[in-house]
Write a protein that holds these residues in place. Structure first.
Motif, PDB file in Angstrom:
ATOM      1  N   ILE A  77      52.796  48.519  35.985  1.00  0.00           N
ATOM      2  CA  ILE A  77      52.377  49.086  34.273  1.00  0.00           C
ATOM      3  C   ILE A  77      53.623  50.714  34.429  1.00  0.00           C
ATOM      4  O   ILE A  77      53.632  51.173  33.550  1.00  0.00           O
ATOM      5  N   ARG A  78      54.128  51.022  35.531  1.00  0.00           N
ATOM      6  CA  ARG A  78      54.946  52.779  35.752  1.00  0.00           C
ATOM      7  C   ARG A  78      55.974  51.937  35.278  1.00  0.00           C
ATOM      8  O   ARG A  78      57.027  52.831  34.251  1.00  0.00           O
ATOM      9  N   GLY A  79      56.436  50.571  35.798  1.00  0.00           N
ATOM     10  CA  GLY A  79      57.905  50.305  35.264  1.00  0.00           C
ATOM     11  C   GLY A  79      57.680  49.170  33.667  1.00  0.00           C
ATOM     12  O   GLY A  79      58.952  48.893  33.458  1.00  0.00           O
ATOM     13  N   GLY A  80      56.971  49.574  32.630  1.00  0.00           N
ATOM     14  CA  GLY A  80      56.744  48.934  31.512  1.00  0.00           C
ATOM     15  C   GLY A  80      56.504  47.471  31.957  1.00  0.00           C
ATOM     16  O   GLY A  80      56.606  46.868  30.494  1.00  0.00           O
ATOM     17  N   GLY A  81      56.695  46.722  32.708  1.00  0.00           N
ATOM     18  CA  GLY A  81      55.656  45.539  32.449  1.00  0.00           C
ATOM     19  C   GLY A  81      55.089  44.860  32.437  1.00  0.00           C
ATOM     20  O   GLY A  81      54.413  45.600  31.640  1.00  0.00           O
ATOM     21  N   ASP A  82      54.586  43.261  31.990  1.00  0.00           N
ATOM     22  CA  ASP A  82      53.324  43.095  31.529  1.00  0.00           C
ATOM     23  C   ASP A  82      52.149  43.249  32.504  1.00  0.00           C
ATOM     24  O   ASP A  82      52.535  41.582  33.512  1.00  0.00           O
ATOM     25  N   ALA A  83      51.627  44.114  33.171  1.00  0.00           N
ATOM     26  CA  ALA A  83      50.669  44.431  33.622  1.00  0.00           C
ATOM     27  C   ALA A  83      49.564  43.094  33.813  1.00  0.00           C
ATOM     28  O   ALA A  83      48.704  43.130  34.242  1.00  0.00           O
ATOM     29  N   ILE A  84      48.895  42.854  32.560  1.00  0.00           N
ATOM     30  CA  ILE A  84      47.226  42.447  31.767  1.00  0.00           C
ATOM     31  C   ILE A  84      47.077  41.659  32.688  1.00  0.00           C
ATOM     32  O   ILE A  84      46.203  41.639  33.109  1.00  0.00           O
ATOM     33  N   GLN A  85      47.791  40.210  32.962  1.00  0.00           N
ATOM     34  CA  GLN A  85      47.866  39.388  33.309  1.00  0.00           C
ATOM     35  C   GLN A  85      47.033  39.062  34.966  1.00  0.00           C
ATOM     36  O   GLN A  85      46.103  38.573  35.360  1.00  0.00           O
ATOM     37  N   ILE A  86      47.821  39.684  35.469  1.00  0.00           N
ATOM     38  CA  ILE A  86      47.900  40.123  37.467  1.00  0.00           C
ATOM     39  C   ILE A  86      46.662  41.435  37.396  1.00  0.00           C
ATOM     40  O   ILE A  86      45.607  40.862  38.835  1.00  0.00           O
ATOM     41  N   LEU A  87      46.690  42.329  36.452  1.00  0.00           N
ATOM     42  CA  LEU A  87      44.917  43.272  36.423  1.00  0.00           C
ATOM     43  C   LEU A  87      43.800  42.006  36.111  1.00  0.00           C
ATOM     44  O   LEU A  87      43.050  42.474  36.273  1.00  0.00           O
ATOM     45  N   GLN A  88      43.934  41.479  35.408  1.00  0.00           N
ATOM     46  CA  GLN A  88      42.221  39.845  35.348  1.00  0.00           C
ATOM     47  C   GLN A  88      42.761  39.485  35.936  1.00  0.00           C
ATOM     48  O   GLN A  88      41.016  38.917  36.289  1.00  0.00           O
ATOM     49  N   ARG A  89      43.195  39.517  36.394  1.00  0.00           N
ATOM     50  CA  ARG A  89      43.806  38.289  38.006  1.00  0.00           C
ATOM     51  C   ARG A  89      42.935  39.153  38.787  1.00  0.00           C
ATOM     52  O   ARG A  89      42.260  38.336  39.763  1.00  0.00           O
ATOM     53  N   ALA A  90      43.550  40.238  38.774  1.00  0.00           N
ATOM     54  CA  ALA A  90      43.108  41.014  40.598  1.00  0.00           C
ATOM     55  C   ALA A  90      41.056  41.615  40.442  1.00  0.00           C
ATOM     56  O   ALA A  90      40.571  41.202  41.202  1.00  0.00           O
ATOM     57  N   VAL A  91      41.023  41.961  38.809  1.00  0.00           N
ATOM     58  CA  VAL A  91      39.524  41.905  38.472  1.00  0.00           C
ATOM     59  C   VAL A  91      38.644  40.415  38.500  1.00  0.00           C
ATOM     60  O   VAL A  91      37.299  40.501  39.376  1.00  0.00           O
ATOM     61  N   GLN A  92      39.205  39.681  38.457  1.00  0.00           N
ATOM     62  CA  GLN A  92      38.333  37.951  37.767  1.00  0.00           C
ATOM     63  C   GLN A  92      38.273  38.088  39.711  1.00  0.00           C
ATOM     64  O   GLN A  92      36.746  37.769  40.381  1.00  0.00           O
ATOM     65  N   LEU A  93      38.916  38.388  40.874  1.00  0.00           N
ATOM     66  CA  LEU A  93      39.056  37.979  42.099  1.00  0.00           C
ATOM     67  C   LEU A  93      38.348  39.022  42.447  1.00  0.00           C
ATOM     68  O   LEU A  93      37.660  38.436  44.225  1.00  0.00           O
ATOM     69  N   ASP A  94      38.396  40.275  42.392  1.00  0.00           N
ATOM     70  CA  ASP A  94      37.332  41.261  43.121  1.00  0.00           C
ATOM     71  C   ASP A  94      37.227  41.581  42.345  1.00  0.00           C
ATOM     72  O   ASP A  94      36.976  43.107  41.978  1.00  0.00           O
ATOM     73  N   PRO A  95      35.373  41.702  41.790  1.00  0.00           N
ATOM     74  CA  PRO A  95      35.048  41.820  40.285  1.00  0.00           C
ATOM     75  C   PRO A  95      34.445  42.991  40.658  1.00  0.00           C
ATOM     76  O   PRO A  95      33.557  44.297  39.790  1.00  0.00           O
ATOM     77  N   ILE A  96      34.337  43.736  42.074  1.00  0.00           N
ATOM     78  CA  ILE A  96      33.602  44.829  42.406  1.00  0.00           C
ATOM     79  C   ILE A  96      34.537  45.701  42.898  1.00  0.00           C
ATOM     80  O   ILE A  96      33.852  47.445  42.287  1.00  0.00           O
ATOM     81  N   ASN A  97      35.975  46.475  42.697  1.00  0.00           N
ATOM     82  CA  ASN A  97      36.110  46.819  42.636  1.00  0.00           C
ATOM     83  C   ASN A  97      36.634  47.965  41.644  1.00  0.00           C
ATOM     84  O   ASN A  97      37.241  47.036  40.641  1.00  0.00           O
ATOM     85  N   THR A  98      36.628  49.096  41.712  1.00  0.00           N
ATOM     86  CA  THR A  98      36.165  49.300  40.368  1.00  0.00           C
ATOM     87  C   THR A  98      38.352  50.013  40.379  1.00  0.00           C
ATOM     88  O   THR A  98      38.408  50.189  39.129  1.00  0.00           O
ATOM     89  N   ARG A  99      38.841  50.191  40.878  1.00  0.00           N
ATOM     90  CA  ARG A  99      39.868  50.480  40.697  1.00  0.00           C
ATOM     91  C   ARG A  99      41.381  49.007  39.973  1.00  0.00           C
ATOM     92  O   ARG A  99      41.560  49.589  39.188  1.00  0.00           O
ATOM     93  N   GLY A 100      40.624  48.307  40.016  1.00  0.00           N
ATOM     94  CA  GLY A 100      41.008  47.268  39.565  1.00  0.00           C
ATOM     95  C   GLY A 100      40.866  47.348  37.870  1.00  0.00           C
ATOM     96  O   GLY A 100      41.313  47.142  37.075  1.00  0.00           O
TER      97      GLY A 100
END
Length: 194
Positions: free
Chosen positions: A123-146
């Motif tokens: 996100i800071r570097g302007g890269g495509d973070a959406i797919q990575i963060l969708q995976r993080a939310v899918q793996l850990d749906p309880i963590n609100t930081r994701g």
């Protein structure tokens, strides 16, 4: 093999009973540590613990050196790379942090913590973070930081509607979570719905 060849573990006495030769066992254990993977595990864990203590004591250069040594001894341990990546991230060394986190994810692709950290860097570097963060939310749906980071990635890509929908869904499950409330406020501020 060297350990077995170097020492005799048992010796027979005249009565035919077996006595354990204590010095031989100690020598065999030392030979195992020096010849086998035991030394790598021992030293890797030692330097990882040392790096963790240095981070807690806010001695960042010592922690950096310790994590570097831990990964040199035991480069296949994903936790070491994740910890080094987090440390580089805190120091603002984003390229090094990204490289360590990518190594961590090669070793353990389902590490939601490393995915969240890497998503924050992208996100800071302007890269495509959406797919990575969708995976993080899918793996850990309880963590609100994701969820908050994924909403930020949507917002930085100009998709505020997706960010709002995601945050409303997350807040339905955890209505009083400050991180989600703040992320929703920021997304609403972007569209002028305050």
């Amino acid at each position: 093999r060297r350990a077995v060849a170097a020492v005799r573990v048992f010796s027979l006495d005249l009565a035919g009973t077996v006595r354990l030769a204590v010095p031989a066992v100690v020598a065999g254990a030392v030979a195992y540590l020096l010849c086998g993977t035991g030394l790598r595990v021992l030293m890797g864990d030692y330097y990882f613990a040392r790096g963790s203590r240095s981070v807690a004591a806010e001695r960042v250069p010592d922690a950096q050196a310790a994590f570097r040594k831990a990964t040199a001894w035991r480069g296949y341990e994903f936790r070491y790379h994740r910890a080094a990546g987090r440390l580089y991230l805190v120091r603002g060394m984003y390229r090094q942090a990204q490289a360590e986190l990518e190594r961590s994810l090669i070793l353990h692709p389902n590490d939601a913590g490393a995915l969240r950290l890497l998503g924050g860097i992208l996100i800071r570097g302007g890269g495509d973070a959406i797919q990575i963060l969708q995976r993080a939310v899918q793996l850990d749906p309880i963590n609100t930081r994701g969820y908050a980071l994924l909403a930020q990635a949507y917002r930085s890509g100009g998709d505020t509607d997706s960010a709002l929908a995601l945050l409303r869904k997350a807040l339905a499950a955890r209505p009083h979570e400050p991180r989600l409330v703040m992320a929703l406020w920021l997304a609403q501020h972007d569209v002028g719905n305050l």
